[in-house]
Write an enzyme that holds these catalytic residues in place. Structure first.
Site, PDB file in Angstrom:
ATOM      1  N   THR A  26       6.188   2.915  12.524  1.00 59.49           N
ATOM      2  CA  THR A  26       4.811   3.228  12.893  1.00 59.49           C
ATOM      3  C   THR A  26       4.734   3.877  14.268  1.00 59.49           C
ATOM      4  OG1 THR A  26       2.727   2.161  13.487  1.00 59.49           O
ATOM      5  CG2 THR A  26       4.673   0.801  13.694  1.00 59.49           C
ATOM      6  N   ASP A  27       3.659   4.620  14.497  1.00 60.50           N
ATOM      7  CA  ASP A  27       3.444   5.199  15.837  1.00 60.50           C
ATOM      8  C   ASP A  27       3.082   4.123  16.866  1.00 60.50           C
ATOM      9  OD1 ASP A  27       0.860   4.620  14.922  1.00 60.50           O
ATOM     10  OD2 ASP A  27       0.091   6.660  15.170  1.00 60.50           O
ATOM     11  N   GLU A  28       2.750   2.921  16.383  1.00 62.12           N
ATOM     12  CA  GLU A  28       2.334   1.871  17.325  1.00 62.12           C
ATOM     13  C   GLU A  28       3.459   1.428  18.252  1.00 62.12           C
ATOM     14  OE1 GLU A  28       0.097  -1.363  15.800  1.00 62.12           O
ATOM     15  OE2 GLU A  28      -0.980  -0.104  14.385  1.00 62.12           O
ATOM     16  N   TYR A  36       2.919  -7.439  16.167  1.00 65.56           N
ATOM     17  CA  TYR A  36       3.310  -6.561  15.051  1.00 65.56           C
ATOM     18  C   TYR A  36       4.096  -5.363  15.568  1.00 65.56           C
ATOM     19  CZ  TYR A  36       2.889  -2.579  11.906  1.00 65.56           C
ATOM     20  OH  TYR A  36       3.165  -1.461  11.155  1.00 65.56           O
ATOM     21  N   PHE A  72       0.815  -1.227   0.000  1.00 61.46           N
ATOM     22  CA  PHE A  72       0.000   0.000   0.000  1.00 61.46           C
ATOM     23  C   PHE A  72       0.853   1.284   0.000  1.00 61.46           C
ATOM     24  CE2 PHE A  72      -2.195   2.740   3.404  1.00 61.46           C
ATOM     25  CZ  PHE A  72      -2.755   3.605   2.479  1.00 61.46           C
ATOM     26  N   ALA A 103       9.154  -2.650   3.491  1.00 57.09           N
ATOM     27  CA  ALA A 103       8.692  -4.048   3.530  1.00 57.09           C
ATOM     28  C   ALA A 103       8.467  -4.521   4.958  1.00 57.09           C
ATOM     29  CB  ALA A 103       9.723  -4.952   2.849  1.00 57.09           C
ATOM     30  N   TYR A 128     -15.045  -3.144  15.789  1.00 60.06           N
ATOM     31  CA  TYR A 128     -14.515  -3.888  16.938  1.00 60.06           C
ATOM     32  C   TYR A 128     -14.858  -3.167  18.243  1.00 60.06           C
ATOM     33  CZ  TYR A 128     -11.154  -6.216  13.714  1.00 60.06           C
ATOM     34  OH  TYR A 128     -10.549  -6.917  12.705  1.00 60.06           O
ATOM     35  N   LYS A 175       8.032  -4.181  14.972  1.00 69.37           N
ATOM     36  CA  LYS A 175       8.452  -2.903  14.381  1.00 69.37           C
ATOM     37  C   LYS A 175       9.361  -2.153  15.360  1.00 69.37           C
ATOM     38  CE  LYS A 175       7.489  -1.264  10.979  1.00 69.37           C
ATOM     39  NZ  LYS A 175       8.073  -1.374   9.609  1.00 69.37           N
TER      40      LYS A 175
HETATM   41  P1  NAD Z   1       1.414  -3.599   3.215  1.00 66.73           P
HETATM   42  O1  NAD Z   1       1.137  -4.802   4.037  1.00 66.73           O
HETATM   43  O2  NAD Z   1       0.339  -3.029   2.356  1.00 66.73           O
HETATM   44  O3  NAD Z   1       2.676  -3.856   2.274  1.00 66.73           O
HETATM   45  C1  NAD Z   1       3.834  -4.478   2.750  1.00 66.73           C
HETATM   46  C2  NAD Z   1       4.631  -4.949   1.541  1.00 66.73           C
HETATM   47  O4  NAD Z   1       5.854  -5.552   2.014  1.00 66.73           O
HETATM   48  C3  NAD Z   1       3.907  -6.023   0.707  1.00 66.73           C
HETATM   49  O5  NAD Z   1       3.966  -5.673  -0.660  1.00 66.73           O
HETATM   50  C4  NAD Z   1       4.691  -7.311   0.990  1.00 66.73           C
HETATM   51  O6  NAD Z   1       4.710  -8.214  -0.091  1.00 66.73           O
HETATM   52  C5  NAD Z   1       6.071  -6.758   1.286  1.00 66.73           C
HETATM   53  N1  NAD Z   1       6.864  -7.671   2.129  1.00 66.73           N
HETATM   54  C6  NAD Z   1       6.500  -8.228   3.321  1.00 66.73           C
HETATM   55  N2  NAD Z   1       7.487  -9.020   3.778  1.00 66.73           N
HETATM   56  C7  NAD Z   1       8.489  -8.962   2.861  1.00 66.73           C
HETATM   57  C8  NAD Z   1       9.755  -9.574   2.769  1.00 66.73           C
HETATM   58  N3  NAD Z   1      10.185 -10.421   3.719  1.00 66.73           N
HETATM   59  N4  NAD Z   1      10.543  -9.308   1.703  1.00 66.73           N
HETATM   60  C9  NAD Z   1      10.108  -8.468   0.726  1.00 66.73           C
HETATM   61  N5  NAD Z   1       8.891  -7.861   0.748  1.00 66.73           N
HETATM   62  C10 NAD Z   1       8.097  -8.112   1.806  1.00 66.73           C
HETATM   63  O7  NAD Z   1       1.959  -2.509   4.253  1.00 66.73           O
HETATM   64  P2  NAD Z   1       1.814  -0.918   4.280  1.00 66.73           P
HETATM   65  O8  NAD Z   1       0.584  -0.562   5.001  1.00 66.73           O
HETATM   66  O9  NAD Z   1       2.092  -0.403   2.927  1.00 66.73           O
HETATM   67  O10 NAD Z   1       3.056  -0.581   5.248  1.00 66.73           O
HETATM   68  C11 NAD Z   1       4.337  -0.309   4.716  1.00 66.73           C
HETATM   69  C12 NAD Z   1       5.255   0.105   5.848  1.00 66.73           C
HETATM   70  O11 NAD Z   1       4.731   1.247   6.517  1.00 66.73           O
HETATM   71  C13 NAD Z   1       5.430  -0.966   6.927  1.00 66.73           C
HETATM   72  O12 NAD Z   1       6.781  -0.971   7.342  1.00 66.73           O
HETATM   73  C14 NAD Z   1       4.517  -0.504   8.051  1.00 66.73           C
HETATM   74  O13 NAD Z   1       4.984  -0.937   9.307  1.00 66.73           O
HETATM   75  C15 NAD Z   1       4.617   1.001   7.912  1.00 66.73           C
HETATM   76  N6  NAD Z   1       3.470   1.776   8.401  1.00 66.73           N
HETATM   77  C16 NAD Z   1       2.212   1.501   7.957  1.00 66.73           C
HETATM   78  C17 NAD Z   1       1.130   2.300   8.389  1.00 66.73           C
HETATM   79  C18 NAD Z   1      -0.280   2.068   7.897  1.00 66.73           C
HETATM   80  O14 NAD Z   1      -1.190   2.763   8.323  1.00 66.73           O
HETATM   81  N7  NAD Z   1      -0.519   1.138   6.989  1.00 66.73           N
HETATM   82  C19 NAD Z   1       1.367   3.348   9.275  1.00 66.73           C
HETATM   83  C20 NAD Z   1       2.674   3.593   9.713  1.00 66.73           C
HETATM   84  C21 NAD Z   1       3.722   2.804   9.257  1.00 66.73           C
HETATM   85  O1  TDX Z   2     -12.917  -4.632  10.601  1.00 65.17           O
HETATM   86  C1  TDX Z   2     -12.324  -3.875  11.379  1.00 65.17           C
HETATM   87  N1  TDX Z   2     -13.037  -3.225  12.350  1.00 65.17           N
HETATM   88  C2  TDX Z   2     -12.459  -2.375  13.247  1.00 65.17           C
HETATM   89  O2  TDX Z   2     -13.146  -1.793  14.109  1.00 65.17           O
HETATM   90  C3  TDX Z   2     -10.891  -3.653  11.308  1.00 65.17           C
HETATM   91  C4  TDX Z   2     -10.073  -4.355  10.262  1.00 65.17           C
HETATM   92  C5  TDX Z   2     -10.336  -2.794  12.210  1.00 65.17           C
HETATM   93  N2  TDX Z   2     -11.078  -2.172  13.162  1.00 65.17           N
HETATM   94  C6  TDX Z   2     -10.429  -1.201  14.074  1.00 65.17           C
HETATM   95  C7  TDX Z   2      -9.159  -1.661  14.747  1.00 65.17           C
HETATM   96  C8  TDX Z   2      -8.367  -0.363  14.872  1.00 65.17           C
HETATM   97  O3  TDX Z   2      -8.764   0.340  16.046  1.00 65.17           O
HETATM   98  O4  TDX Z   2     -10.032  -0.099  13.247  1.00 65.17           O
HETATM   99  C9  TDX Z   2      -8.789   0.461  13.666  1.00 65.17           C
HETATM  100  C10 TDX Z   2      -7.787   0.397  12.507  1.00 65.17           C
HETATM  101  O5  TDX Z   2      -7.480  -0.970  12.295  1.00 65.17           O
HETATM  102  P1  TDX Z   2      -6.384  -1.449  11.218  1.00 65.17           P
HETATM  103  O6  TDX Z   2      -6.752  -0.935   9.881  1.00 65.17           O
HETATM  104  O7  TDX Z   2      -6.173  -2.894  11.400  1.00 65.17           O
HETATM  105  O8  TDX Z   2      -5.116  -0.589  11.667  1.00 65.17           O
HETATM  106  P2  TDX Z   2      -4.242  -0.502  13.032  1.00 65.17           P
HETATM  107  O9  TDX Z   2      -4.353  -1.734  13.820  1.00 65.17           O
HETATM  108  O10 TDX Z   2      -4.584   0.811  13.675  1.00 65.17           O
HETATM  109  O11 TDX Z   2      -2.763  -0.443  12.392  1.00 65.17           O
HETATM  110  C11 TDX Z   2      -2.516   0.338  11.204  1.00 65.17           C
HETATM  111  O12 TDX Z   2      -1.874   1.549  11.508  1.00 65.17           O
HETATM  112  C12 TDX Z   2      -0.539   1.482  11.968  1.00 65.17           C
HETATM  113  C13 TDX Z   2      -1.675  -0.451  10.206  1.00 65.17           C
HETATM  114  O13 TDX Z   2      -2.330  -1.675   9.917  1.00 65.17           O
HETATM  115  C14 TDX Z   2      -0.292  -0.694  10.746  1.00 65.17           C
HETATM  116  O14 TDX Z   2       0.495  -1.365   9.782  1.00 65.17           O
HETATM  117  C15 TDX Z   2       0.321   0.640  11.050  1.00 65.17           C
HETATM  118  O15 TDX Z   2       1.585   0.462  11.641  1.00 65.17           O
END
Ligand code: NAD
Ligand code: TDX
Length: 340
Positions: free
Chosen positions: A121-123, A148, A12, A79, A205, A152
């Site tokens: 991540t902020d988590e 998770y 993403f 990744a 949830y 991180k």
């Molecule tokens: P995502 O799950 O959509 O994408 C992760 C990608 O990494 C995938 O394409 C997957 O194939 C690849 N990947 C996983 N393991 C791998 C490996 N061993 N080798 C090569 N590729 C691998 O994740 P995202 O939401 O795009 O998150 C990307 C980064 O941003 C992560 O490091 C995540 O911790 C961080 N992040 C995400 C959020 C969020 O809200 N989604 C917020 C803050 C930080």
């Molecule tokens: O079906 C749902 N219903 C629901 O209430 C899902 C999938 C989630 N939730 C809640 C759980 C969380 O409070 O929504 C909130 C967001 O959930 P997620 O999308 O799973 O995100 P979160 O757990 O907050 O983590 C995300 O943000 C920080 C990303 O997945 C992480 O990769 C990133 O580091």
């Protein structure tokens, strides 16, 4: 910085970053992605092959990583295994990819003297009370809650140790919850949008009071680009856009924007260890590096995201049934565990 290696660039945020850099820089980009269930080739379609290459491979693969890293001026490391719910059911791959994978990249950038930017991540900071006036800053202690976020946090600490002990040229950023195009349907916002588009009820949830601090993925990309240009070696930057909303509020907006009744959803069992609230103070990034988010109107951003999922059914439909089936399996596993 001409040649950039983007790990996880078919996921993403990585895919959003690749599109951003192609549009807003002259960088040549290689994506290294193992193409897990979370990746999608279609997210990278149409990019100019003179400036973009996709390599399918694992960041844990020592030989491949050491072949690719020295061909680049910088590595931007997205990744990871990223879904909290999955980490509660099958944590092993989270340690492997997020901790060992980061370790392999650190060793490669150390030996080949290549710049690294580590995405986190902020988590890692745990959670806040709903009424806490504090927000997370660069000095907030680490207190991760889930497998998770612990993985991180571990990867962040490895990066900091490699900076201090080996002097690698690295920066880090910890960002709040992202939304926008190309997000996997397992995550909160796309899950609800695509459920409504598929005739399924959205699922909330717990009591829906948990707060997330939403930022558009394009703003995350511009922040990372700014850190690449001007970030100081060894520093951590927090990325956020003052977008705090409860899950109930966000779902309410989605239902309204999609013409549904406000109560047209199901309450489901809470996530184990569910973090209550995240909130980022991005003052350092704004004041020291002059970064400003552009997409701060959440209602508009959600509207555009809903339109994107409406217009890209073939992008998400194959993953939808599989993902909902996985949620059903996870829930029944959880119920069996609680009954025993
Ligand atoms: P995502 O799950 O959509 O994408 C992760 C990608 O990494 C995938 O394409 C997957 O194939 C690849 N990947 C996983 N393991 C791998 C490996 N061993 N080798 C090569 N590729 C691998 O994740 P995202 O939401 O795009 O998150 C990307 C980064 O941003 C992560 O490091 C995540 O911790 C961080 N992040 C995400 C959020 C969020 O809200 N989604 C917020 C803050 C930080
Ligand atoms: O079906 C749902 N219903 C629901 O209430 C899902 C999938 C989630 N939730 C809640 C759980 C969380 O409070 O929504 C909130 C967001 O959930 P997620 O999308 O799973 O995100 P979160 O757990 O907050 O983590 C995300 O943000 C920080 C990303 O997945 C992480 O990769 C990133 O580091």
């Amino acid at each position: 910085m001409k040649r950039i290696l983007v790990t996880g660039g078919a996921g993403f945020i990585g895919a959003n970053f690749v599109h951003h850099m192609i549009a807003h820089s002259d960088a040549e980009i290689t994506v290294l992605d193992k193409m897990s269930y979370a990746a999608n080739r279609a997210s990278l379609e149409g990019l100019d092959p003179k400036r973009f290459t996709l390599v399918q491979g694992d960041i844990c693969d020592y030989v491949l990583v050491n072949e690719l890293v020295p061909q680049h001026d910088a590595v931007i490391h997205f990744a990871a295994e990223t879904h909290n719910d999955n980490s509660l059911h099958d944590p092993r791959i989270f340690l492997k990819s997020n901790v060992m994978g980061t370790f392999e990249l650190l060793e490669a950038v150390r030996h080949h003297e290549v710049r690294l930017h580590h995405i986190s991540t902020d988590e890692v900071y745990g959670d806040l009370e709903l009424d806490d006036p504090q927000r997370f800053t660069e000095t907030t202690p680490y207190q991760p809650s889930s497998p998770y976020s612990a993985s991180k946090a571990s990867s962040d600490l490895l990066v900091k140790a490699w900076v201090r002990s080996f002097g690698i040229e690295a920066t880090l950023s910890n960002c709040s919850n992202n939304y926008g195009p190309f997000q996997h349907v397992e995550k909160f916002i796309p899950r609800q949008i695509t459920s409504i588009l598929s005739g399924l009820p959205p699922k909330l949830y717990g009591n829906g009071a948990n707060v997330r601090d939403w930022i558009h993925a394009s703003d995350h990309s511009s922040a990372v680009q700014r850190i690449l240009e001007a970030g100081e070696r060894g520093r951590t930057y927090l990325i956020g856009a003052d977008g705090e909303r409860s899950n109930r509020e966000v779902l309410g907006l989605i239902l309204e924007l999609m013409g549904r009744d406000a109560d047209d959803f199901e309450w489901v069992a809470d996530r184990a260890g569910h973090d209550l609230r995240y909130a980022i103070d991005a003052t350092v990034l704004r004041e020291e590096l002059g970064w400003r988010p552009q997409y701060t109107d959440l209602e508009r951003g959600l509207g555009a995201t809903i339109d994107w999922y409406r217009q890209h059914r073939s992008w998400w439909e194959p993953a939808k049934a599989r993902t909902e089936e996985r949620y059903r399996r996870q829930l029944s596993g959880e119920e069996a565990r609680m009954a025993s």
